[in-house]
Design an enzyme around this catalytic site. Structure first.
Site, PDB file in Angstrom:
ATOM      1  N   ALA A 171      85.506  51.686   4.535  1.00  0.00           N
ATOM      2  CA  ALA A 171      84.920  50.963   5.667  1.00  0.00           C
ATOM      3  C   ALA A 171      84.995  51.761   6.976  1.00  0.00           C
ATOM      4  O   ALA A 171      83.960  52.041   7.608  1.00  0.00           O
ATOM      5  CB  ALA A 171      85.637  49.621   5.825  1.00  0.00           C
ATOM      6  N   ALA A 172      86.204  52.132   7.384  1.00  0.00           N
ATOM      7  CA  ALA A 172      86.355  52.793   8.684  1.00  0.00           C
ATOM      8  C   ALA A 172      85.775  54.201   8.656  1.00  0.00           C
ATOM      9  O   ALA A 172      85.046  54.608   9.569  1.00  0.00           O
ATOM     10  CB  ALA A 172      87.837  52.829   9.083  1.00  0.00           C
TER      11      ALA A 172
ATOM     12  N   GLU B 192      87.386  61.866   0.200  1.00  0.00           N
ATOM     13  CA  GLU B 192      87.792  60.589  -0.392  1.00  0.00           C
ATOM     14  C   GLU B 192      88.469  60.884  -1.734  1.00  0.00           C
ATOM     15  O   GLU B 192      87.860  61.480  -2.610  1.00  0.00           O
ATOM     16  CB  GLU B 192      86.570  59.674  -0.578  1.00  0.00           C
ATOM     17  CG  GLU B 192      86.810  58.460  -1.450  1.00  0.00           C
ATOM     18  CD  GLU B 192      88.013  57.591  -1.032  1.00  0.00           C
ATOM     19  OE1 GLU B 192      88.077  57.173   0.133  1.00  0.00           O
ATOM     20  OE2 GLU B 192      88.902  57.356  -1.894  1.00  0.00           O
TER      21      GLU B 192
ATOM     22  N   SER C 142      82.545  53.856   0.432  1.00  0.00           N
ATOM     23  CA  SER C 142      81.738  52.786   1.017  1.00  0.00           C
ATOM     24  C   SER C 142      81.629  51.574   0.096  1.00  0.00           C
ATOM     25  O   SER C 142      80.542  51.087  -0.174  1.00  0.00           O
ATOM     26  CB  SER C 142      80.332  53.330   1.345  1.00  0.00           C
ATOM     27  OG  SER C 142      79.621  52.397   2.112  1.00  0.00           O
TER      28      SER C 142
ATOM     29  N   CYS D  63      87.131  43.951  -0.409  1.00  0.00           N
ATOM     30  CA  CYS D  63      87.209  42.478  -0.333  1.00  0.00           C
ATOM     31  C   CYS D  63      86.581  41.827  -1.565  1.00  0.00           C
ATOM     32  O   CYS D  63      86.893  40.684  -1.896  1.00  0.00           O
ATOM     33  CB  CYS D  63      86.483  41.979   0.919  1.00  0.00           C
ATOM     34  SG  CYS D  63      86.858  42.918   2.389  1.00  0.00           S
TER      35      CYS D  63
ATOM     36  N   ARG E 137      71.548  61.783   4.673  1.00  0.00           N
ATOM     37  CA  ARG E 137      71.795  61.799   6.119  1.00  0.00           C
ATOM     38  C   ARG E 137      72.655  62.987   6.531  1.00  0.00           C
ATOM     39  O   ARG E 137      73.229  63.016   7.627  1.00  0.00           O
ATOM     40  CB  ARG E 137      72.441  60.482   6.547  1.00  0.00           C
ATOM     41  CG  ARG E 137      71.399  59.373   6.638  1.00  0.00           C
ATOM     42  CD  ARG E 137      71.933  58.005   6.406  1.00  0.00           C
ATOM     43  NE  ARG E 137      70.816  57.048   6.358  1.00  0.00           N
ATOM     44  CZ  ARG E 137      70.041  56.846   5.291  1.00  0.00           C
ATOM     45  NH1 ARG E 137      70.252  57.536   4.173  1.00  0.00           N
ATOM     46  NH2 ARG E 137      69.038  55.986   5.328  1.00  0.00           N
TER      47      ARG E 137
ATOM     48  N   ASP F 161      92.655  50.130   8.572  1.00  0.00           N
ATOM     49  CA  ASP F 161      93.971  49.601   8.201  1.00  0.00           C
ATOM     50  C   ASP F 161      95.129  50.536   8.567  1.00  0.00           C
ATOM     51  O   ASP F 161      96.277  50.108   8.582  1.00  0.00           O
ATOM     52  CB  ASP F 161      94.031  49.371   6.682  1.00  0.00           C
ATOM     53  CG  ASP F 161      93.228  48.167   6.234  1.00  0.00           C
ATOM     54  OD1 ASP F 161      92.628  47.493   7.089  1.00  0.00           O
ATOM     55  OD2 ASP F 161      93.210  47.907   5.016  1.00  0.00           O
TER      56      ASP F 161
ATOM     57  N   TRP G 138      81.385  13.513  15.068  1.00  0.00           N
ATOM     58  CA  TRP G 138      82.438  14.257  15.767  1.00  0.00           C
ATOM     59  C   TRP G 138      82.931  15.323  14.798  1.00  0.00           C
ATOM     60  O   TRP G 138      83.620  15.023  13.823  1.00  0.00           O
ATOM     61  CB  TRP G 138      83.601  13.343  16.170  1.00  0.00           C
ATOM     62  CG  TRP G 138      83.294  12.485  17.351  1.00  0.00           C
ATOM     63  CD1 TRP G 138      82.827  11.219  17.347  1.00  0.00           C
ATOM     64  CD2 TRP G 138      83.444  12.859  18.728  1.00  0.00           C
ATOM     65  NE1 TRP G 138      82.650  10.762  18.624  1.00  0.00           N
ATOM     66  CE2 TRP G 138      83.027  11.749  19.498  1.00  0.00           C
ATOM     67  CE3 TRP G 138      83.858  14.010  19.397  1.00  0.00           C
ATOM     68  CZ2 TRP G 138      83.034  11.761  20.892  1.00  0.00           C
ATOM     69  CZ3 TRP G 138      83.870  14.023  20.785  1.00  0.00           C
ATOM     70  CH2 TRP G 138      83.455  12.913  21.515  1.00  0.00           C
TER      71      TRP G 138
HETATM   72  C1  LIG Z   1      91.692  42.512  -2.789  1.00  0.00           C
HETATM   73  C2  LIG Z   1      91.329  42.648  -1.340  1.00  0.00           C
HETATM   74  C3  LIG Z   1      90.604  41.647  -0.724  1.00  0.00           C
HETATM   75  C4  LIG Z   1      90.283  41.756   0.628  1.00  0.00           C
HETATM   76  N1  LIG Z   1      89.565  40.746   1.228  1.00  0.00           N
HETATM   77  C5  LIG Z   1      89.234  40.860   2.539  1.00  0.00           C
HETATM   78  C6  LIG Z   1      88.460  39.858   3.169  1.00  0.00           C
HETATM   79  O1  LIG Z   1      88.061  38.872   2.527  1.00  0.00           O
HETATM   80  N2  LIG Z   1      88.159  40.013   4.491  1.00  0.00           N
HETATM   81  C7  LIG Z   1      88.567  41.106   5.217  1.00  0.00           C
HETATM   82  O2  LIG Z   1      88.243  41.205   6.412  1.00  0.00           O
HETATM   83  N3  LIG Z   1      89.304  42.077   4.623  1.00  0.00           N
HETATM   84  C8  LIG Z   1      89.640  41.982   3.323  1.00  0.00           C
HETATM   85  N4  LIG Z   1      90.363  42.974   2.715  1.00  0.00           N
HETATM   86  C9  LIG Z   1      90.836  44.098   3.528  1.00  0.00           C
HETATM   87  C10 LIG Z   1      89.762  45.163   3.657  1.00  0.00           C
HETATM   88  O3  LIG Z   1      89.279  45.513   2.402  1.00  0.00           O
HETATM   89  C11 LIG Z   1      90.377  46.361   4.333  1.00  0.00           C
HETATM   90  O4  LIG Z   1      90.851  45.948   5.584  1.00  0.00           O
HETATM   91  C12 LIG Z   1      89.358  47.475   4.534  1.00  0.00           C
HETATM   92  O5  LIG Z   1      88.902  47.954   3.304  1.00  0.00           O
HETATM   93  C13 LIG Z   1      90.018  48.593   5.316  1.00  0.00           C
HETATM   94  O6  LIG Z   1      89.122  49.644   5.418  1.00  0.00           O
HETATM   95  P1  LIG Z   1      89.687  51.099   5.678  1.00  0.00           P
HETATM   96  O7  LIG Z   1      88.495  52.003   5.649  1.00  0.00           O
HETATM   97  O8  LIG Z   1      90.566  51.113   6.848  1.00  0.00           O
HETATM   98  O9  LIG Z   1      90.652  51.390   4.436  1.00  0.00           O
HETATM   99  P2  LIG Z   1      90.356  51.394   2.887  1.00  0.00           P
HETATM  100  O10 LIG Z   1      89.258  50.490   2.522  1.00  0.00           O
HETATM  101  O11 LIG Z   1      91.667  51.217   2.198  1.00  0.00           O
HETATM  102  O12 LIG Z   1      89.858  52.877   2.646  1.00  0.00           O
HETATM  103  C14 LIG Z   1      90.703  53.969   2.806  1.00  0.00           C
HETATM  104  C15 LIG Z   1      90.203  55.050   1.864  1.00  0.00           C
HETATM  105  O13 LIG Z   1      90.923  56.239   2.133  1.00  0.00           O
HETATM  106  C16 LIG Z   1      91.176  56.892   0.919  1.00  0.00           C
HETATM  107  N5  LIG Z   1      92.331  57.756   1.152  1.00  0.00           N
HETATM  108  C17 LIG Z   1      93.580  57.374   1.501  1.00  0.00           C
HETATM  109  N6  LIG Z   1      94.357  58.467   1.682  1.00  0.00           N
HETATM  110  C18 LIG Z   1      93.570  59.540   1.451  1.00  0.00           C
HETATM  111  C19 LIG Z   1      93.795  60.938   1.479  1.00  0.00           C
HETATM  112  N7  LIG Z   1      95.004  61.444   1.789  1.00  0.00           N
HETATM  113  N8  LIG Z   1      92.766  61.769   1.188  1.00  0.00           N
HETATM  114  C20 LIG Z   1      91.533  61.263   0.875  1.00  0.00           C
HETATM  115  N9  LIG Z   1      91.265  59.939   0.806  1.00  0.00           N
HETATM  116  C21 LIG Z   1      92.277  59.108   1.120  1.00  0.00           C
HETATM  117  C22 LIG Z   1      91.420  55.764  -0.065  1.00  0.00           C
HETATM  118  O14 LIG Z   1      91.194  56.177  -1.394  1.00  0.00           O
HETATM  119  C23 LIG Z   1      90.441  54.709   0.410  1.00  0.00           C
HETATM  120  O15 LIG Z   1      89.224  54.744  -0.292  1.00  0.00           O
HETATM  121  C24 LIG Z   1      90.686  42.899   1.350  1.00  0.00           C
HETATM  122  C25 LIG Z   1      91.415  43.919   0.732  1.00  0.00           C
HETATM  123  C26 LIG Z   1      91.715  43.804  -0.605  1.00  0.00           C
HETATM  124  C27 LIG Z   1      92.489  44.904  -1.269  1.00  0.00           C
END
Ligand SMILES: Cc1cc2nc3c(=O)[nH]c(=O)nc-3n(C[C@H](O)[C@H](O)[C@H](O)COP(=O)(O)OP(=O)(O)OC[C@H]3O[C@@H](n4cnc5c(N)ncnc54)[C@H](O)[C@@H]3O)c2cc1C
Length: 457
Positions: free
Chosen positions: A12-13, A34, A40, A44, A71, A284, A435
């Protein structure tokens, strides 16, 4: 040489940042590392994939690698960043498919490594059959185990929202599910009275619930988990899912000397810049500011990760954007039960030094005479004397939880409950009583504030 943005973490981020930076700077060389098999994707959606509501893991992938390649974003799956060298502006990368290790230079570095599930350091915690849930690969591994090994008994350890959603998924798969939590209530982000309603709902879908029981270890046979041991009992298990929460994944950032805060998340400013030069972070793995308490918090949610990634990408791409902070809004569904919260819980309000009053109302999701009307509980936390909304919680059934959005907007804008009583909310019998529960709760809270003022003179 074109300037180079290196992104660590392709969900996501990370992908939001890469895409947004590309929009601002067509000339930028962008490489994303990754370590998993997917980028991507919707983490959730994992519980719905495990539960079979979503058939194919690819359906959880929002954008394909081809989309990014078109892209000009060089997305490298199965590439893990193992070390950051701030002085040399380079990152050490391991090709997980046997391609060795090498240093990759950067001009701008974006850290989006997400979070890691908390694993208890208990005997047997690393056994086969014990799963953490964070990335799509985890979801695929759990579903494969459910379909291939045909487990009959599942134990979910931890009653946060991920644990509860996974419990639902396993119930949907026909497993006999037990949930164990060391706390006296599931979902500790909610107040105990709302937690009780959630516990009732979980029991109602057939999950055996053991609260106030610490897990002490995992029994294994031939390296595979066979049971979860608590202080009070042994729970046989063919599969165990850990839902003990997550912590910011900051190992390589910390090792490089990038500043983290009291929550363990990376410290950034409102533009998502870390305190290290040319290093950005989002999602996160970062620490946020709670807009009501002012305290630093690490709240791992996709909604923040996407927005923060976009902000970082806008700034990297030469624009100007800021992420203001969070109020802790979250919604979840466990079978028919819907749960939502925003702002501070009673415990958090007390810790932040607020003197809070509480109003709880039970009402219906639709006009009482309309088919499908169900009961819902709405709780408001209000600052004594000023009447300012501090937090809200909802437990109900269909159409209950998303009412939290109106409450989050009121909270964000510093509204008092008295002001909220006049909100022009939509009404028709299939959607709400005349209400709305939000207005009923606001009225009750406003009356409490007024009575308290009168009583205290
Ligand atoms: C089961 C579940 C349900 C969820 N439900 C919700 C919801 O309903 N609503 C909501 O708002 N949020 C929800 N979340 C939380 C949400 O998915 C996360 O907050 C979001 O994915 C965070 O995005 P991110 O990009 O910060 O981290 P992540 O999605 O964790 O992505 C980080 C990526 O970095 C990669 N990575 C890590 N370290 C390294 C490295 N050293 N080298 C290369 N790659 C690396 C990982 O493999 C991962 O793909 C849920 C999470 C889970 C697990």
């Amino acid at each position: 040489m074109p300037e180079r943005l290196l992104v660590i973490g392709g969900d996501a981020a990370g992908m939001s940042a890469a895409s947004q930076a590309r929009r601002g700077r067509p000339d930028l060389e962008i490489t994303v590392l990754e370590r998993g098999n997917f980028a991507s994707y919707s983490a959730c959606g994992i519980p719905y994939y495990v539960g079979g509501v979503v058939e194919d893991a690819d359906d959880l992938v929002a954008r394909t690698p081809e989309h990014f390649r078109e892209r000009g974003i060089d997305l490298r799956l199965r590439h893990e960043a193992t070390e950051i060298d701030l002085d040399g502006s380079r990152v050490r990368v391991r090709d997980l498919d046997g391609g060795g290790e090498r240093w990759e230079p950067y001009d701008q570095l974006m850290i989006a490594t997400g979070a890691v599930p908390v694993r208890p350091s208990l005997p047997g915690a690393d056994a086969d059959g014990v799963y953490g849930v964070q990335v799509l690969d985890d979801g695929i591994a759990i579903r494969r185990a459910v379909e291939k090994d045909k487990p009959e008994r599942a134990v979910v350890v931890g009653g946060g929202y991920i644990g509860l959603e996974m419990a639902e998924a396993l119930v949907q798969r026909g497993l006999d599910v037990t949930l164990v939590d060391g706390a006296e209530q599931p979902m500790r982000t909610m107040d105990p009275d709302m937690g009780e309603l959630i516990a009732d709902a979980i029991r109602g879908i057939g999950v055996h619930l053991h609260l106030g029981e610490q897990v002490e270890g995992f029994d294994t046979d031939g390296g595979h988990v066979t049971a979860v041991r608590t202080g009070s009992r042994t729970l046989p298990a063919d599969i165990v899912v850990l839902g003990l929460g997550v912590k910011p994944n900051t190992e390589i950032a910390e090792a490089a000397g990038i500043e983290t805060g009291p929550t363990g998340g990376i410290v950034t400013d409102r533009r998502m810049r870390t305190r290290s030069e040319n290093v950005w972070a989002a999602g996160d793995c970062v620490e946020n500011r709670h807009l009501i308490s002012g305290a630093p918090v690490a709240i791992a949610l996709g909604t923040h990760a996407n927005k923060q990634g976009r902000v970082a990408g806008t700034n990297i791409g030469g624009g100007y954007a800021t992420f203001p902070g969070v109020v802790g809004t979250a919604v979840s569904k466990i079978c028919h039960a819907e749960v939502a919260r925003t702002g501070l819980s009673a415990r958090e309000a007390a810790e932040a030094g607020f003197d809070a009053l509480e109003a709880v109302v039970e009402s219906t999701t639709r006009a009482g005479y309309h088919p499908g009307a169900t009961s819902m509980h709405t709780k408001l936390l209000v600052e004594r004397r000023t009447g300012r909304l501090l937090g809200a919680q909802i437990v109900g059934e269909e159409n209950a939880a998303k009412r939290i959005d109106g409450l989050a907007i009121a909270l964000w804008n510093g509204m008092t409950v008295e002001e909220m009583t006049g909100l022009d909310l939509g009404y028709a019998p299939p959607f709400s009583p005349v209400w709305d529960p939000v207005l009923i709760a606001a009225r009750k809270a406003a009356a409490l504030v007024e009575k308290d003022m009168r009583d205290s003179g």
